[in-house]
Design a protein around this motif. Structure first.
Motif, PDB file in Angstrom:
ATOM      1  N   THR A   1      22.397  33.412  25.232  1.00  0.00           N
ATOM      2  CA  THR A   1      21.678  34.479  25.927  1.00  0.00           C
ATOM      3  C   THR A   1      20.528  33.909  26.755  1.00  0.00           C
ATOM      4  O   THR A   1      20.336  34.275  27.919  1.00  0.00           O
ATOM      5  CB  THR A   1      21.159  35.513  24.900  1.00  0.00           C
ATOM      6  OG1 THR A   1      22.268  35.929  24.109  1.00  0.00           O
ATOM      7  CG2 THR A   1      20.543  36.710  25.580  1.00  0.00           C
TER       8      THR A   1
ATOM      9  N   THR B   1      21.911  22.610  25.112  1.00  0.00           N
ATOM     10  CA  THR B   1      20.570  23.186  24.965  1.00  0.00           C
ATOM     11  C   THR B   1      19.741  22.413  23.938  1.00  0.00           C
ATOM     12  O   THR B   1      20.280  21.599  23.183  1.00  0.00           O
ATOM     13  CB  THR B   1      20.654  24.643  24.473  1.00  0.00           C
ATOM     14  OG1 THR B   1      21.299  24.650  23.202  1.00  0.00           O
ATOM     15  CG2 THR B   1      21.420  25.516  25.449  1.00  0.00           C
TER      16      THR B   1
ATOM     17  N   ASP C   1      15.102  19.262  24.219  1.00  0.00           N
ATOM     18  CA  ASP C   1      13.669  19.013  24.032  1.00  0.00           C
ATOM     19  C   ASP C   1      13.326  18.811  22.559  1.00  0.00           C
ATOM     20  O   ASP C   1      12.303  18.242  22.233  1.00  0.00           O
ATOM     21  CB  ASP C   1      12.850  20.190  24.580  1.00  0.00           C
ATOM     22  CG  ASP C   1      13.328  21.529  24.016  1.00  0.00           C
ATOM     23  OD1 ASP C   1      14.550  21.777  24.057  1.00  0.00           O
ATOM     24  OD2 ASP C   1      12.493  22.304  23.524  1.00  0.00           O
TER      25      ASP C   1
ATOM     26  N   GLY D   1      19.325  22.324  28.648  1.00  0.00           N
ATOM     27  CA  GLY D   1      18.189  23.171  28.294  1.00  0.00           C
ATOM     28  C   GLY D   1      17.092  22.326  27.678  1.00  0.00           C
ATOM     29  O   GLY D   1      17.348  21.529  26.779  1.00  0.00           O
TER      30      GLY D   1
ATOM     31  N   GLY E   1      13.918  23.719  26.741  1.00  0.00           N
ATOM     32  CA  GLY E   1      12.855  24.585  26.237  1.00  0.00           C
ATOM     33  C   GLY E   1      13.290  26.034  26.270  1.00  0.00           C
ATOM     34  O   GLY E   1      14.381  26.350  26.748  1.00  0.00           O
ATOM     35  N   GLU E   2      12.418  26.913  25.753  1.00  0.00           N
ATOM     36  CA  GLU E   2      12.777  28.316  25.643  1.00  0.00           C
ATOM     37  C   GLU E   2      12.408  29.133  26.882  1.00  0.00           C
ATOM     38  O   GLU E   2      12.798  30.287  27.005  1.00  0.00           O
ATOM     39  CB  GLU E   2      12.083  28.922  24.415  1.00  0.00           C
ATOM     40  CG  GLU E   2      12.525  28.265  23.125  1.00  0.00           C
ATOM     41  CD  GLU E   2      11.880  28.920  21.907  1.00  0.00           C
ATOM     42  OE1 GLU E   2      12.437  29.915  21.426  1.00  0.00           O
ATOM     43  OE2 GLU E   2      10.831  28.438  21.473  1.00  0.00           O
TER      44      GLU E   2
HETATM   45  P1  GDP Z   1      22.687  32.801  21.316  1.00  0.00           P
HETATM   46  O1  GDP Z   1      22.825  33.391  19.943  1.00  0.00           O
HETATM   47  O2  GDP Z   1      23.672  31.702  21.534  1.00  0.00           O
HETATM   48  O3  GDP Z   1      22.686  33.795  22.407  1.00  0.00           O
HETATM   49  O4  GDP Z   1      21.269  32.049  21.318  1.00  0.00           O
HETATM   50  P2  GDP Z   1      19.853  32.500  21.919  1.00  0.00           P
HETATM   51  O5  GDP Z   1      19.879  32.461  23.409  1.00  0.00           O
HETATM   52  O6  GDP Z   1      19.444  33.768  21.271  1.00  0.00           O
HETATM   53  O7  GDP Z   1      18.936  31.288  21.439  1.00  0.00           O
HETATM   54  C1  GDP Z   1      18.703  30.983  20.074  1.00  0.00           C
HETATM   55  C2  GDP Z   1      17.312  30.359  19.949  1.00  0.00           C
HETATM   56  O8  GDP Z   1      17.289  29.101  20.611  1.00  0.00           O
HETATM   57  C3  GDP Z   1      16.221  31.182  20.604  1.00  0.00           C
HETATM   58  O9  GDP Z   1      15.075  31.138  19.795  1.00  0.00           O
HETATM   59  C4  GDP Z   1      15.970  30.464  21.936  1.00  0.00           C
HETATM   60  O10 GDP Z   1      14.665  30.660  22.424  1.00  0.00           O
HETATM   61  C5  GDP Z   1      16.219  29.034  21.535  1.00  0.00           C
HETATM   62  N1  GDP Z   1      16.613  28.168  22.677  1.00  0.00           N
HETATM   63  C6  GDP Z   1      17.600  28.365  23.565  1.00  0.00           C
HETATM   64  N2  GDP Z   1      17.684  27.333  24.439  1.00  0.00           N
HETATM   65  C7  GDP Z   1      16.717  26.443  24.090  1.00  0.00           C
HETATM   66  C8  GDP Z   1      16.296  25.156  24.591  1.00  0.00           C
HETATM   67  O11 GDP Z   1      16.824  24.572  25.544  1.00  0.00           O
HETATM   68  N3  GDP Z   1      15.265  24.553  23.908  1.00  0.00           N
HETATM   69  C9  GDP Z   1      14.642  25.135  22.840  1.00  0.00           C
HETATM   70  N4  GDP Z   1      13.671  24.470  22.250  1.00  0.00           N
HETATM   71  N5  GDP Z   1      15.029  26.316  22.346  1.00  0.00           N
HETATM   72  C10 GDP Z   1      16.039  26.978  22.958  1.00  0.00           C
END
Ligand code: GDP
Length: 300
Positions: free
Chosen positions: A115, A252, A255, A278, A280-281
């Motif tokens: 997402t 992703t 970092d 990716g 970071g968030e």
């Molecule tokens: P989904 O279940 O695959 O849709 O995953 P989400 O998009 O909800 O992400 C899960 C968690 O990983 C969230 O807390 C995001 O903020 C975090 N996140 C996603 N991409 C990155 C990234 O590149 N770096 C970091 N540190 N956190 C990330």
């Protein structure tokens, strides 16, 4: 977009000082070479690639006899770049096709960062002047659609969503239809990542793709992988590549890991180019993958 090299070099992903110190030694002993090998393995570069890289590096060091630490570092960057495939096509197919929007399907297990990645991609596309519609086809978690809608609002694009528990394919279809009607450039669809049964997942992703293509061509299927899951993630990834034709990988959370070499294992084992990473968030924490820049950042 973030400056990949400096961001990586500052993150834990960098192989860092230790390796550079070894490379700078006057004459590399058998122990030194072993240390280099171990550093690469510890960074998840993978056994086959590590062996290949170290062998080539040793041969070149022997030919050069008096190679300096800086020269060896440059050689290592070159070897890493070579195994990363500097000539792979990593461009994203996001443009309109035959008068219809290009559809990007984003797949992967829950928590991988799908997402978030959809939001970041939308941001990049809008920044490039493209019009975008988002589809929230992860209907199993109400929170997922909310989260995507928030991203959509932040980026300034429409999010098409269904009821909780609605058929994901019908939401994806609806998103594509909306994109066709609004004549946007790109529709980006977030999918559900449940993995309870392999055949269930295959059926679902296959169905989403088939149904979407009744409206608009699927130009890109991006598999989102969490870099911190290491080799385990590679095994999971295979299930997705068997379920649907994955055209690119998004790695992703680079970092948050000291195992940046996972990029190499993933690409070698899946035979699919890493296109985005990716870091970071945040909305801007997405970078196009570039082999040499990445190798530079990895070596530190
Ligand atoms: P989904 O279940 O695959 O849709 O995953 P989400 O998009 O909800 O992400 C899960 C968690 O990983 C969230 O807390 C995001 O903020 C975090 N996140 C996603 N991409 C990155 C990234 O590149 N770096 C970091 N540190 N956190 C990330």
């Amino acid at each position: 977009l973030v400056r990949l090299r400096s961001r990586l070099a500052r993150s834990q992903s960098s192989l860092g000082r230790g390796l550079l110190t070894v490379l700078a030694r006057e004459r590399l002993t058998e122990d030194d070479w072993e240390e280099i090998e171990e550093t690469l393995l510890a960074a998840d570069v993978g056994v086959a690639a590590t062996t290949e890289i170290v062998e080539r590096l040793r041969t070149q060091a022997m030919v050069l006899a008096t190679a300096s630490g800086e020269e060896l570092r440059a050689l290592l960057v070159r070897e890493l770049t070579a195994v990363l495939g500097p000539d792979l096509d990593r461009s994203l197919a996001v443009d309109r096709h035959d008068g219809r929007p290009g559809v990007v399907l984003v797949v992967g297990v829950n928590g991988a960062g799908k997402t978030t990645t959809v939001g970041k991609i939308a941001r990049v596309l809008v920044g490039d002047g493209r019009s975008v519609v988002l589809g929230a086809a992860d209907t199993f978690r109400a929170a997922a659609a909310d989260q995507l809608e928030t991203w959509g609002e932040r980026v300034g694009v429409l999010t098409v969503r269904g009821r909780e528990g609605a058929d994901p394919a019908s939401v994806a279809f609806e998103a594509a239809r909306t994109g066709v009607e609004a004549e946007v450039d790109t529709v980006v669809v977030d999918t559900a990542g449940r993995l309870h049964t392999k055949s269930g997942l295959m059926d679902e992703l296959g169905k989403i793709k088939r149904v979407v293509e009744k409206q608009s061509p699927v130009t890109e299927v991006l598999l989102v992988l969490d870099a911190t899951t290491g080799q385990n993630g590679v095994i999971q990834a295979r299930v997705f590549t068997e379920a649907v034709d994955v055209t690119g990988i998004v790695l992703t959370k680079l970092d948050g890991t000291a195992k940046g070499g996972i990029v190499i294992s993933v690409q070698r084992e899946l035979g699919i180019p890493v296109k985005l990473i990716g870091l970071g968030e945040g909305a801007d924490d997405l970078a196009p993958f570039e082999a040499e820049e990445f190798a530079e950042g990895l070596v530190g």
